[in-house]
Design a protein around this motif. Structure first.
Motif, PDB file in Angstrom:
ATOM      1  N   THR A 201       0.708  -1.003   0.306  1.00 42.13           N
ATOM      2  CA  THR A 201      -0.048  -0.118  -0.009  1.00 42.13           C
ATOM      3  C   THR A 201       1.100   1.045   0.160  1.00 42.13           C
ATOM      4  O   THR A 201       0.787   2.067  -0.540  1.00 42.13           O
ATOM      5  N   ILE A 202       1.756   0.728   0.573  1.00 43.85           N
ATOM      6  CA  ILE A 202       3.001   2.589   0.555  1.00 43.85           C
ATOM      7  C   ILE A 202       3.530   2.989  -0.439  1.00 43.85           C
ATOM      8  O   ILE A 202       3.699   3.767  -0.648  1.00 43.85           O
ATOM      9  N   GLU A 203       3.986   1.405  -1.096  1.00 45.40           N
ATOM     10  CA  GLU A 203       4.455   1.527  -2.398  1.00 45.40           C
ATOM     11  C   GLU A 203       3.458   2.149  -3.602  1.00 45.40           C
ATOM     12  O   GLU A 203       3.510   3.635  -3.920  1.00 45.40           O
ATOM     13  N   GLN A 204       2.426   1.893  -3.222  1.00 45.45           N
ATOM     14  CA  GLN A 204       1.409   2.369  -4.228  1.00 45.45           C
ATOM     15  C   GLN A 204       1.137   4.173  -3.973  1.00 45.45           C
ATOM     16  O   GLN A 204       1.125   4.665  -5.175  1.00 45.45           O
ATOM     17  N   ALA A 205       1.096   3.550  -2.831  1.00 43.66           N
ATOM     18  CA  ALA A 205       0.491   5.368  -2.781  1.00 43.66           C
ATOM     19  C   ALA A 205       1.421   6.419  -2.899  1.00 43.66           C
ATOM     20  O   ALA A 205       1.883   7.828  -3.461  1.00 43.66           O
ATOM     21  N   THR A 206       3.131   6.055  -3.348  1.00 39.76           N
ATOM     22  CA  THR A 206       4.166   6.322  -2.896  1.00 39.76           C
ATOM     23  C   THR A 206       4.629   6.930  -4.266  1.00 39.76           C
ATOM     24  O   THR A 206       4.880   8.253  -5.418  1.00 39.76           O
ATOM     25  N   ARG A 207       3.913   5.922  -5.220  1.00 42.83           N
ATOM     26  CA  ARG A 207       3.821   6.487  -6.822  1.00 42.83           C
ATOM     27  C   ARG A 207       3.065   7.158  -7.554  1.00 42.83           C
ATOM     28  O   ARG A 207       3.471   8.210  -7.969  1.00 42.83           O
ATOM     29  N   ALA A 208       1.856   7.105  -6.411  1.00 45.46           N
ATOM     30  CA  ALA A 208       0.854   8.261  -6.960  1.00 45.46           C
ATOM     31  C   ALA A 208       1.181   9.668  -6.568  1.00 45.46           C
ATOM     32  O   ALA A 208       0.598  10.585  -7.091  1.00 45.46           O
ATOM     33  N   ILE A 209       1.887   9.645  -6.058  1.00 47.10           N
ATOM     34  CA  ILE A 209       2.406  10.766  -6.054  1.00 47.10           C
ATOM     35  C   ILE A 209       3.642  10.866  -6.185  1.00 47.10           C
ATOM     36  O   ILE A 209       4.016  12.689  -5.557  1.00 47.10           O
ATOM     37  N   SER A 210       4.228  10.804  -6.225  1.00 43.12           N
ATOM     38  CA  SER A 210       6.096  10.816  -7.563  1.00 43.12           C
ATOM     39  C   SER A 210       5.418  11.450  -8.969  1.00 43.12           C
ATOM     40  O   SER A 210       5.177  10.902  -9.514  1.00 43.12           O
ATOM     41  N   PRO A 211       5.431  12.737  -9.504  1.00 38.78           N
ATOM     42  CA  PRO A 211       5.193  13.087 -10.301  1.00 38.78           C
ATOM     43  C   PRO A 211       6.231  12.333 -11.864  1.00 38.78           C
ATOM     44  O   PRO A 211       5.341  12.012 -13.319  1.00 38.78           O
ATOM     45  N   ARG A 212       6.866  11.500 -11.760  1.00 38.54           N
ATOM     46  CA  ARG A 212       7.964  11.170 -12.533  1.00 38.54           C
ATOM     47  C   ARG A 212       7.090  10.123 -12.925  1.00 38.54           C
ATOM     48  O   ARG A 212       6.923   9.502 -14.128  1.00 38.54           O
ATOM     49  N   HIS A 213       6.243   9.698 -12.253  1.00 36.35           N
ATOM     50  CA  HIS A 213       5.390   7.789 -12.353  1.00 36.35           C
ATOM     51  C   HIS A 213       4.024   7.891 -12.822  1.00 36.35           C
ATOM     52  O   HIS A 213       3.333   7.844 -12.701  1.00 36.35           O
ATOM     53  N   CYS A 214       3.778   9.506 -12.504  1.00 37.65           N
ATOM     54  CA  CYS A 214       1.984   9.920 -13.739  1.00 37.65           C
ATOM     55  C   CYS A 214       1.729  10.514 -14.858  1.00 37.65           C
ATOM     56  O   CYS A 214       1.216  11.195 -14.910  1.00 37.65           O
ATOM     57  N   ILE A 215       3.748  10.282 -15.883  1.00 35.25           N
ATOM     58  CA  ILE A 215       3.723  10.822 -16.871  1.00 35.25           C
ATOM     59  C   ILE A 215       2.630   9.610 -18.075  1.00 35.25           C
ATOM     60  O   ILE A 215       2.995   8.664 -17.658  1.00 35.25           O
ATOM     61  N   THR A 216       1.765  10.560 -18.859  1.00 38.05           N
ATOM     62  CA  THR A 216       1.150  10.112 -19.740  1.00 38.05           C
ATOM     63  C   THR A 216       1.375   9.939 -20.870  1.00 38.05           C
ATOM     64  O   THR A 216       2.319  10.319 -21.323  1.00 38.05           O
ATOM     65  N   THR A 217       0.560  11.331 -21.500  1.00 33.70           N
ATOM     66  CA  THR A 217       0.715  12.009 -23.142  1.00 33.70           C
ATOM     67  C   THR A 217      -0.334  13.076 -22.994  1.00 33.70           C
ATOM     68  O   THR A 217      -0.815  13.467 -22.364  1.00 33.70           O
ATOM     69  N   GLY A 218       0.365  13.643 -23.874  1.00 32.72           N
ATOM     70  CA  GLY A 218      -0.605  15.459 -24.060  1.00 32.72           C
ATOM     71  C   GLY A 218      -0.120  16.429 -23.086  1.00 32.72           C
ATOM     72  O   GLY A 218      -0.882  16.993 -22.660  1.00 32.72           O
TER      73      GLY A 218
END
Length: 284
Positions: A201-218
């Protein structure tokens, strides 16, 4: 900086404008309107230091010279306080900045600005929250009864200074960087802290607030400045973030300041560069 920030004073300053309310608490922003040469465009500037927002943090930010530089370039600046980590998680702070953008758009005529193309800025923790906001735009609902919910939260350009971007790999430290740098990552993830959370759960939440891992397109273009010997937010945070943006086809520029600093003494020069970049992206 905290008590008497040096400023060119090239603006009219409107203090403590309420943009939203949560749990009975008013969320506020300060508005800086250029005294002359206004270009009709606006920049939303997220005010946060170590994920705390208060008048002292705003004064520190003002003393850096960014607001002076933006107003000198003709921009109206909405300096948004998103809340502090002892009260709100990072996800909640992003929601607050989104609320501010909606409020600004719904009241744009009162400030004589065109908010179709908004700029978004932030320094350090403010840069982190600004990046998350830019990468996770929320579309408005044209059928919403309340006018501010009809507004979207997309922005047209993002300018940041030394933002944390990857809490899964913060200079080699995983999850425990806050114990090394005294930054409140546990409160950013969960209001009650990490004690009752599983590693998954901590890893999932940490990823969710890490901009580098929130990049998609556009995504909108990014401009980022960072000192190579920053002792608080490693230069690798911006280096990796820009590389990830470019890999996704997003325009990104990394301004490298050789040496230490968080910030560095001559940062007003980079503030002026960013103001010129915003003019190219939003006005010209």
């Amino acid at each position: 900086l905290r008590t008497r920030p040096r400023s060119a004073g090239n603006f009219q300053h409107h203090c403590n404008q309420v943009y939203a309310e949560t749990h009975g608490i008013g969320l506020v922003m300060d508005v800086f309107v250029p005294l002359e040469g206004g270009n009709g465009r606006a920049i939303v500037d997220v005010i946060s230091g170590a994920w705390h927002a208060d008048r002292a943090r705003l004064n520190e930010h003002l003393g850096l010279g960014a607001i002076d530089a933006f107003c000198a370039a003709g921009f109206t600046v909405f300096a948004v306080a998103p809340g502090s980590a002892n009260l709100f998680s990072a996800t909640q702070m992003v929601t607050h900045v989104q609320a501010a953008i909606r409020h600004i758009r719904s009241t744009a005529s009162a400030w004589n600005v065109d908010t179709e193309n908004l700029g978004l800025s932030g320094v350090s923790a403010g840069g982190h929250i600004a990046a998350l906001t830019a990468l996770q735009p929320d579309a408005g609902d044209a059928k919403a009864r309340l006018p501010w919910y009809q507004q979207g939260t997309d922005v047209a350009a993002v300018g940041l200074f030394f933002p944390p971007s990857d809490f899964l790999d913060y200079g080699g430290a995983r999850f425990d960087f806050h114990r090394q740098s005294e930054l409140p990552i546990n409160r950013l993830l969960f209001a009650e802290g990490l004690a009752t959370q599983s590693e998954e759960t901590i890893e999932q939440a940490t990823r969710a607030i890490s901009p580098r891992h929130c990049i998609t397109t556009g995504h909108p273009p990014f401009w980022i400045a960072h000192a190579t010997e920053d002792a608080i937010v490693p230069f690798s945070q911006s280096e990796g973030f820009v590389a990830a943006l470019e890999a996704a086809g997003v325009e990104a520029m990394l301004h490298r300041h050789d040496g230490p600093g968080h910030p560095w003494p001559e940062i007003a020069q980079e503030c002026t560069l960013l103001a010129h970049w915003f003019r190219e992206e939003l006005v010209l």
